[in-house]
Scaffold this motif. Sequence first.
Motif, PDB file in Angstrom:
ATOM      1  N   THR A 134      10.414  15.529 -65.289  1.00  0.00           N
ATOM      2  CA  THR A 134      11.367  15.998 -64.295  1.00  0.00           C
ATOM      3  C   THR A 134      10.812  17.289 -63.706  1.00  0.00           C
ATOM      4  O   THR A 134       9.757  17.768 -64.124  1.00  0.00           O
ATOM      5  CB  THR A 134      12.747  16.279 -64.928  1.00  0.00           C
ATOM      6  OG1 THR A 134      12.645  17.427 -65.794  1.00  0.00           O
ATOM      7  CG2 THR A 134      13.244  15.088 -65.747  1.00  0.00           C
ATOM      8  N   ALA A 135      11.524  17.854 -62.760  1.00  0.00           N
ATOM      9  CA  ALA A 135      11.093  19.124 -62.180  1.00  0.00           C
ATOM     10  C   ALA A 135      11.389  20.293 -63.104  1.00  0.00           C
ATOM     11  O   ALA A 135      10.893  21.399 -62.885  1.00  0.00           O
ATOM     12  CB  ALA A 135      11.776  19.341 -60.828  1.00  0.00           C
ATOM     13  N   GLN A 136      12.186  20.052 -64.155  1.00  0.00           N
ATOM     14  CA  GLN A 136      12.529  21.115 -65.098  1.00  0.00           C
ATOM     15  C   GLN A 136      11.481  21.181 -66.211  1.00  0.00           C
ATOM     16  O   GLN A 136      10.728  20.235 -66.430  1.00  0.00           O
ATOM     17  CB  GLN A 136      13.919  20.892 -65.705  1.00  0.00           C
ATOM     18  CG  GLN A 136      15.066  21.190 -64.748  1.00  0.00           C
ATOM     19  CD  GLN A 136      15.186  20.182 -63.632  1.00  0.00           C
ATOM     20  OE1 GLN A 136      15.164  18.989 -63.873  1.00  0.00           O
ATOM     21  NE2 GLN A 136      15.302  20.662 -62.397  1.00  0.00           N
ATOM     22  N   ALA A 141      15.081  21.419 -71.308  1.00  0.00           N
ATOM     23  CA  ALA A 141      14.966  20.285 -70.389  1.00  0.00           C
ATOM     24  C   ALA A 141      14.622  18.988 -71.125  1.00  0.00           C
ATOM     25  O   ALA A 141      14.789  17.895 -70.566  1.00  0.00           O
ATOM     26  CB  ALA A 141      13.900  20.573 -69.337  1.00  0.00           C
ATOM     27  N   LEU A 146      13.345   9.974 -72.563  1.00  0.00           N
ATOM     28  CA  LEU A 146      12.549  10.312 -71.383  1.00  0.00           C
ATOM     29  C   LEU A 146      11.470   9.271 -71.109  1.00  0.00           C
ATOM     30  O   LEU A 146      11.119   9.009 -69.955  1.00  0.00           O
ATOM     31  CB  LEU A 146      11.901  11.690 -71.565  1.00  0.00           C
ATOM     32  CG  LEU A 146      10.988  12.168 -70.426  1.00  0.00           C
ATOM     33  CD1 LEU A 146      11.793  12.414 -69.157  1.00  0.00           C
ATOM     34  CD2 LEU A 146      10.242  13.444 -70.828  1.00  0.00           C
ATOM     35  N   ASP A 237      14.790  13.963 -51.993  1.00  0.00           N
ATOM     36  CA  ASP A 237      13.902  13.138 -52.809  1.00  0.00           C
ATOM     37  C   ASP A 237      12.439  13.474 -52.549  1.00  0.00           C
ATOM     38  O   ASP A 237      11.619  13.497 -53.467  1.00  0.00           O
ATOM     39  CB  ASP A 237      14.148  11.658 -52.518  1.00  0.00           C
ATOM     40  CG  ASP A 237      15.538  11.200 -52.942  1.00  0.00           C
ATOM     41  OD1 ASP A 237      16.199  11.940 -53.706  1.00  0.00           O
ATOM     42  OD2 ASP A 237      15.976  10.127 -52.491  1.00  0.00           O
ATOM     43  N   ARG A 240      11.546  16.836 -54.367  1.00  0.00           N
ATOM     44  CA  ARG A 240      12.023  17.037 -55.744  1.00  0.00           C
ATOM     45  C   ARG A 240      10.995  17.743 -56.605  1.00  0.00           C
ATOM     46  O   ARG A 240      11.296  18.711 -57.295  1.00  0.00           O
ATOM     47  CB  ARG A 240      12.411  15.694 -56.376  1.00  0.00           C
ATOM     48  CG  ARG A 240      12.901  15.821 -57.826  1.00  0.00           C
ATOM     49  CD  ARG A 240      13.202  14.461 -58.423  1.00  0.00           C
ATOM     50  NE  ARG A 240      12.031  13.622 -58.531  1.00  0.00           N
ATOM     51  CZ  ARG A 240      11.139  13.697 -59.528  1.00  0.00           C
ATOM     52  NH1 ARG A 240      11.280  14.602 -60.498  1.00  0.00           N
ATOM     53  NH2 ARG A 240      10.095  12.887 -59.555  1.00  0.00           N
ATOM     54  N   VAL A 241       9.747  17.278 -56.578  1.00  0.00           N
ATOM     55  CA  VAL A 241       8.760  17.849 -57.491  1.00  0.00           C
ATOM     56  C   VAL A 241       8.298  19.229 -57.053  1.00  0.00           C
ATOM     57  O   VAL A 241       7.600  19.911 -57.801  1.00  0.00           O
ATOM     58  CB  VAL A 241       7.551  16.913 -57.688  1.00  0.00           C
ATOM     59  CG1 VAL A 241       7.987  15.630 -58.380  1.00  0.00           C
ATOM     60  CG2 VAL A 241       6.860  16.610 -56.372  1.00  0.00           C
ATOM     61  N   THR A 244       9.050  21.993 -59.473  1.00  0.00           N
ATOM     62  CA  THR A 244       8.246  22.205 -60.678  1.00  0.00           C
ATOM     63  C   THR A 244       7.668  23.616 -60.678  1.00  0.00           C
ATOM     64  O   THR A 244       7.317  24.158 -59.627  1.00  0.00           O
ATOM     65  CB  THR A 244       7.108  21.177 -60.730  1.00  0.00           C
ATOM     66  OG1 THR A 244       7.653  19.862 -60.624  1.00  0.00           O
ATOM     67  CG2 THR A 244       6.307  21.296 -62.024  1.00  0.00           C
TER      68      THR A 244
END
Length: 347
Positions: A134-136, A141, A146, A237, A240-241, A244
């Motif tokens: 994920t970006a977290q 997180a 996962l 969308d 989203r990344v 990071t």
Amino acid sequence: MCHTCQVTSTVISRPVCILGIGLIGGSLLRDLHALGHPVYGYNRSPSGARTAAREGFDVGSDLLATLRRAEADGALIVLATPLPSFEELLDAIADHAPHCGITDVASVKAPVYAMVRARGMAGRYVGGHPMAGTAQSGWRASHRGLFDAAAWVISFDHAFDHACDAAPDPAWVDLWTDVARMIAAVGAEAIPARVGGHDAAVARVSHLPHLLAEALAITGDNGGALALSLAAGSFRDGTRVAGTAPSLVRAMCETNSEALVTALDEALALLSDARAQLTGPSPQLHELTDAGHRSRVRFEARSGALKDSVSPIRISARPVLRVHPGGPGWERQLIQAESLGARIEVF
């Protein structure tokens, strides 16, 4: 996860020691702990280690003590820290856990394999890379599940380099088998790849998307308050990344620069063509949109994404090959699986 659907045994023959309990390492620790497999971890931050310990996980912040314990246990050591720390960790492993097998979860493989070979550790190493995240980041997180149905690369360069030997190294084969079993245990799908092929592929489907997301986020932000107020699903969308941590993005992209530049050049050529078509007397984008749509459909077919389904269950459409580690011709089977992007089942 559907263990009844798995052919690969999920019985790992040794404890697992995870160095780094961020998103990936922490999620792996949670999954293995939930399965009742012996697993413990190390975290550089004492506060992070204490947080995990308060939640009931066996995590400490003393690296040397953790490595000595791993050596005594004959554990599988998983490198799950940022790539810049790998050289220091490999040196510590060489000194304090000289007989332990090693795998990792880094998003590039050639630099890691070079570090391992430089230290004479190739016979103790099997590379790995779960295509999940994920970006977290960080322990908070991390979560169970996962890796469900995720692709998880498992490298086999050491077997390929030694394919002409009279017999494969049994200890390395056992290590490779345990890494494959660990992947299956957490619900992921093992996909064999050598380090060069892996890095070329992820440049296109993982690292380039980070660059595109950063560029899109900046372009949207440059539009001011109105643009951001109107931004909806496609912008969310597509960017989203970009959420990071910048240090993680730099670590993955800068260490895979050669392959990434190749992919970036292709993307820039497509965008340049689109620009030229939009500035002509009759603006049109049918070449890009039609080709892009076809490529997306092929991806959905390969990933098992089911349109118009009310079920959240994903059925993998990746081809499957069954492999007997160490058996006659198994290296050729791995090369075949690599060429097909196939998942493997170990028997």
